[in-house]
Design a protein around this motif. Structure first.
Motif, PDB file in Angstrom:
ATOM      1  N   LEU A 201       0.822  -1.200   0.000  1.00  0.00           N
ATOM      2  CA  LEU A 201       0.000   0.000   0.000  1.00  0.00           C
ATOM      3  C   LEU A 201       0.858   1.252   0.000  1.00  0.00           C
ATOM      4  CD1 LEU A 201      -2.807   1.273   0.161  1.00  0.00           C
ATOM      5  CD2 LEU A 201      -2.691   1.075   2.647  1.00  0.00           C
ATOM      6  N   THR A 202       1.931   1.246   0.799  1.00  0.00           N
ATOM      7  CA  THR A 202       2.832   2.394   0.843  1.00  0.00           C
ATOM      8  C   THR A 202       3.490   2.627  -0.507  1.00  0.00           C
ATOM      9  OG1 THR A 202       3.271   1.959   3.186  1.00  0.00           O
ATOM     10  CG2 THR A 202       4.823   3.374   2.023  1.00  0.00           C
ATOM     11  N   SER A 203       3.851   1.559  -1.180  1.00  0.00           N
ATOM     12  CA  SER A 203       4.481   1.690  -2.497  1.00  0.00           C
ATOM     13  C   SER A 203       3.521   2.308  -3.509  1.00  0.00           C
ATOM     14  CB  SER A 203       4.948   0.313  -2.995  1.00  0.00           C
ATOM     15  OG  SER A 203       5.878  -0.258  -2.094  1.00  0.00           O
ATOM     16  N   ILE A 204       2.248   1.860  -3.473  1.00  0.00           N
ATOM     17  CA  ILE A 204       1.251   2.407  -4.405  1.00  0.00           C
ATOM     18  C   ILE A 204       1.027   3.891  -4.148  1.00  0.00           C
ATOM     19  CG2 ILE A 204      -1.170   2.274  -5.103  1.00  0.00           C
ATOM     20  CD1 ILE A 204      -1.064  -0.715  -4.551  1.00  0.00           C
ATOM     21  N   LEU A 205       0.884   4.258  -2.871  1.00  0.00           N
ATOM     22  CA  LEU A 205       0.673   5.661  -2.537  1.00  0.00           C
ATOM     23  C   LEU A 205       1.872   6.521  -2.935  1.00  0.00           C
ATOM     24  CD1 LEU A 205      -1.042   5.339   0.972  1.00  0.00           C
ATOM     25  CD2 LEU A 205      -2.115   5.886  -1.217  1.00  0.00           C
ATOM     26  N   SER A 206       3.053   5.993  -2.785  1.00  0.00           N
ATOM     27  CA  SER A 206       4.248   6.742  -3.173  1.00  0.00           C
ATOM     28  C   SER A 206       4.264   7.013  -4.667  1.00  0.00           C
ATOM     29  CB  SER A 206       5.510   5.958  -2.763  1.00  0.00           C
ATOM     30  OG  SER A 206       5.558   5.765  -1.369  1.00  0.00           O
ATOM     31  N   VAL A 207       3.850   6.022  -5.444  1.00  0.00           N
ATOM     32  CA  VAL A 207       3.805   6.201  -6.901  1.00  0.00           C
ATOM     33  C   VAL A 207       2.759   7.247  -7.284  1.00  0.00           C
ATOM     34  CG1 VAL A 207       3.272   5.061  -9.081  1.00  0.00           C
ATOM     35  CG2 VAL A 207       4.665   3.885  -7.371  1.00  0.00           C
ATOM     36  N   LEU A 208       1.579   7.172  -6.640  1.00  0.00           N
ATOM     37  CA  LEU A 208       0.535   8.158  -6.933  1.00  0.00           C
ATOM     38  C   LEU A 208       0.986   9.564  -6.560  1.00  0.00           C
ATOM     39  CD1 LEU A 208      -2.675   6.250  -5.736  1.00  0.00           C
ATOM     40  CD2 LEU A 208      -1.902   6.649  -8.084  1.00  0.00           C
ATOM     41  N   LEU A 209       1.655   9.708  -5.419  1.00  0.00           N
ATOM     42  CA  LEU A 209       2.153  11.017  -5.005  1.00  0.00           C
ATOM     43  C   LEU A 209       3.163  11.554  -6.005  1.00  0.00           C
ATOM     44  CD1 LEU A 209       2.275  13.259  -2.897  1.00  0.00           C
ATOM     45  CD2 LEU A 209       4.047  11.947  -1.692  1.00  0.00           C
ATOM     46  N   PHE A 210       3.980  10.680  -6.550  1.00  0.00           N
ATOM     47  CA  PHE A 210       4.962  11.104  -7.546  1.00  0.00           C
ATOM     48  C   PHE A 210       4.270  11.676  -8.782  1.00  0.00           C
ATOM     49  CE2 PHE A 210       7.194   9.877 -11.460  1.00  0.00           C
ATOM     50  CZ  PHE A 210       8.323  10.673 -11.343  1.00  0.00           C
ATOM     51  N   PHE A 211       3.220  10.974  -9.256  1.00  0.00           N
ATOM     52  CA  PHE A 211       2.527  11.457 -10.450  1.00  0.00           C
ATOM     53  C   PHE A 211       1.784  12.765 -10.179  1.00  0.00           C
ATOM     54  CE2 PHE A 211       2.946   6.995 -11.886  1.00  0.00           C
ATOM     55  CZ  PHE A 211       3.524   7.243 -13.117  1.00  0.00           C
ATOM     56  N   LEU A 212       1.221  12.908  -8.972  1.00  0.00           N
ATOM     57  CA  LEU A 212       0.563  14.172  -8.626  1.00  0.00           C
ATOM     58  C   LEU A 212       1.567  15.318  -8.606  1.00  0.00           C
ATOM     59  CD1 LEU A 212      -1.880  13.023  -5.785  1.00  0.00           C
ATOM     60  CD2 LEU A 212      -2.491  13.786  -8.082  1.00  0.00           C
ATOM     61  N   LEU A 213       2.718  15.081  -8.023  1.00  0.00           N
ATOM     62  CA  LEU A 213       3.754  16.106  -7.992  1.00  0.00           C
ATOM     63  C   LEU A 213       4.229  16.449  -9.393  1.00  0.00           C
ATOM     64  CD1 LEU A 213       5.638  17.872  -6.304  1.00  0.00           C
ATOM     65  CD2 LEU A 213       7.230  15.935  -6.157  1.00  0.00           C
ATOM     66  N   LEU A 214       4.341  15.439 -10.237  1.00  0.00           N
ATOM     67  CA  LEU A 214       4.764  15.673 -11.616  1.00  0.00           C
ATOM     68  C   LEU A 214       3.731  16.501 -12.366  1.00  0.00           C
ATOM     69  CD1 LEU A 214       7.060  14.910 -13.572  1.00  0.00           C
ATOM     70  CD2 LEU A 214       5.670  12.970 -14.316  1.00  0.00           C
ATOM     71  N   GLY A 215       2.438  16.226 -12.127  1.00  0.00           N
ATOM     72  CA  GLY A 215       1.390  17.013 -12.763  1.00  0.00           C
ATOM     73  C   GLY A 215       1.379  18.451 -12.290  1.00  0.00           C
ATOM     74  N   PHE A 216       1.608  18.671 -10.980  1.00  0.00           N
ATOM     75  CA  PHE A 216       1.653  20.031 -10.437  1.00  0.00           C
ATOM     76  C   PHE A 216       2.791  20.827 -11.057  1.00  0.00           C
ATOM     77  CE2 PHE A 216       3.359  22.959  -7.210  1.00  0.00           C
ATOM     78  CZ  PHE A 216       2.267  23.815  -7.072  1.00  0.00           C
ATOM     79  N   ILE A 217       3.958  20.198 -11.171  1.00  0.00           N
ATOM     80  CA  ILE A 217       5.094  20.879 -11.783  1.00  0.00           C
ATOM     81  C   ILE A 217       4.794  21.231 -13.238  1.00  0.00           C
ATOM     82  CG2 ILE A 217       7.511  20.583 -12.481  1.00  0.00           C
ATOM     83  CD1 ILE A 217       7.909  18.864 -10.013  1.00  0.00           C
ATOM     84  N   GLY A 218       4.125  20.318 -13.940  1.00  0.00           N
ATOM     85  CA  GLY A 218       3.760  20.591 -15.328  1.00  0.00           C
ATOM     86  C   GLY A 218       2.822  21.775 -15.448  1.00  0.00           C
ATOM     87  N   MET A 219       1.859  21.885 -14.530  1.00  0.00           N
ATOM     88  CA  MET A 219       0.925  23.013 -14.555  1.00  0.00           C
ATOM     89  C   MET A 219       1.650  24.337 -14.307  1.00  0.00           C
ATOM     90  SD  MET A 219      -2.320  21.398 -12.492  1.00  0.00           S
ATOM     91  CE  MET A 219      -3.123  23.002 -12.461  1.00  0.00           C
ATOM     92  N   VAL A 220       2.602  24.334 -13.348  1.00  0.00           N
ATOM     93  CA  VAL A 220       3.354  25.562 -13.053  1.00  0.00           C
ATOM     94  C   VAL A 220       4.169  25.997 -14.261  1.00  0.00           C
ATOM     95  CG1 VAL A 220       5.176  26.529 -11.638  1.00  0.00           C
ATOM     96  CG2 VAL A 220       3.414  25.128 -10.582  1.00  0.00           C
TER      97      VAL A 220
END
Length: 269
Positions: A201-220
């Motif tokens: 579960l921790t591994s899955i959440l870490s991957v999702l957090l990475f993609f969210l952070l990547l999307g935020f950086i893309g928006m900026v």
């Protein structure tokens, strides 16, 4: 019979008794570090044990089986893994190979040479449980030596024979167990000793957090790019507003000037 003949005879008898008493053993951990594994057990081949037998047959049985016969009237049995229920009911034939002689003993000092490791180990050990696909491959031919059961104890025996006729056999080895596989709930995940499920579960959440952070950086980055492009273009607007002065009403008393008059070259005095 002379004295030297008695010496030779007793030496032969002693050697035969010694060979029959020897049982398969594990190789030195100096050469095989991970042994046994969860599904395999590697054994030393019996070098320098007999000079008369042509072949050596390796039999496997699960510890506790009541039927341990490997031959019938000195004719070796070809019992298979399947017919013996994996060695539960009786021993099964796991492998056979040419009787190794002392003159052909592998040079173990060459194990540090990567190109020679495979050949040296193949001559030095016999691996029980090494055939992964023999039970499922319909075209497989030969002796099926499938993976062993995890966390199970086995015993092993070498049988020396010529043309399928037994000459002699070794004792059964002491029980040797495969490694027991750990369940996910028993994995030590220090710190916190989290279970296997929590790790997933921790591994899955870490991957999702990475993609969210990547999307935020893309928006900026996208917003900064749009802002810089809009600030660099100067737009001009053409105003077409005309101002017309209001007409001023002419008073009646104002003099009126005529734009037309006569010009005389000789004006009268």
């Amino acid at each position: 019979m002379g004295s030297w003949q008695y010496v030779v005879l007793w030496a032969y008898v002693a050697h035969t008794a010694l060979v029959r008493g020897e049982s398969p053993v594990l190789p030195s951990t100096k050469y095989i570090s991970l042994n046994p594994t969860q599904t395999t057990i590697s054994l030393e081949k019996p070098y320098c044990s007999s000079s008369t037998a042509a072949m050596v047959y390796l039999y496997v049985v699960q510890n506790g089986a009541t039927n341990t016969a490997v031959s019938d009237a000195n004719i070796i049995l070809n019992t298979t893994f399947t017919s013996s229920s994996g060695g539960k009911s009786q021993p099964y034939l796991a492998d056979k190979f040419t009787n190794p002689q002392c003159v052909n003993f592998p040079d173990l000092s060459t194990l540090n040479v990567s190109t020679l490791v495979s050949g040296v180990l193949a001559n030095y050990i016999v691996r029980v449980g090494g055939n992964v696909d023999c039970l499922t491959d319909p075209n497989f031919s030969g002796i099926c030596n499938p993976p062993l059961q995890t966390g199970t104890s086995y015993r092993f025996k070498y049988v020396y024979a010529n043309a399928g006729v037994k000459q002699f056999e070794t004792d059964w080895s002491p029980a040797i167990s495969t490694i027991t596989a750990k369940t996910s709930s028993t994995i030590d995940t220090w710190p916190g000793r989290r279970s296997g499920g929590m790790i997933v579960l921790t591994s899955i959440l870490s991957v999702l957090l990475f993609f969210l952070l990547l999307g935020f950086i893309g928006m900026v980055v996208a917003s900064l790019t749009v802002g810089s492009s809009s600030g660099g273009d100067i737009k001009t607007y053409d105003t077409r507003i005309s101002h017309k002065a209001p007409a001023v009403p002419q008073a009646s008393a104002d003099p009126v000037y005529s734009t037309t008059h006569e010009y005389s070259p000789h004006p009268e005095a």
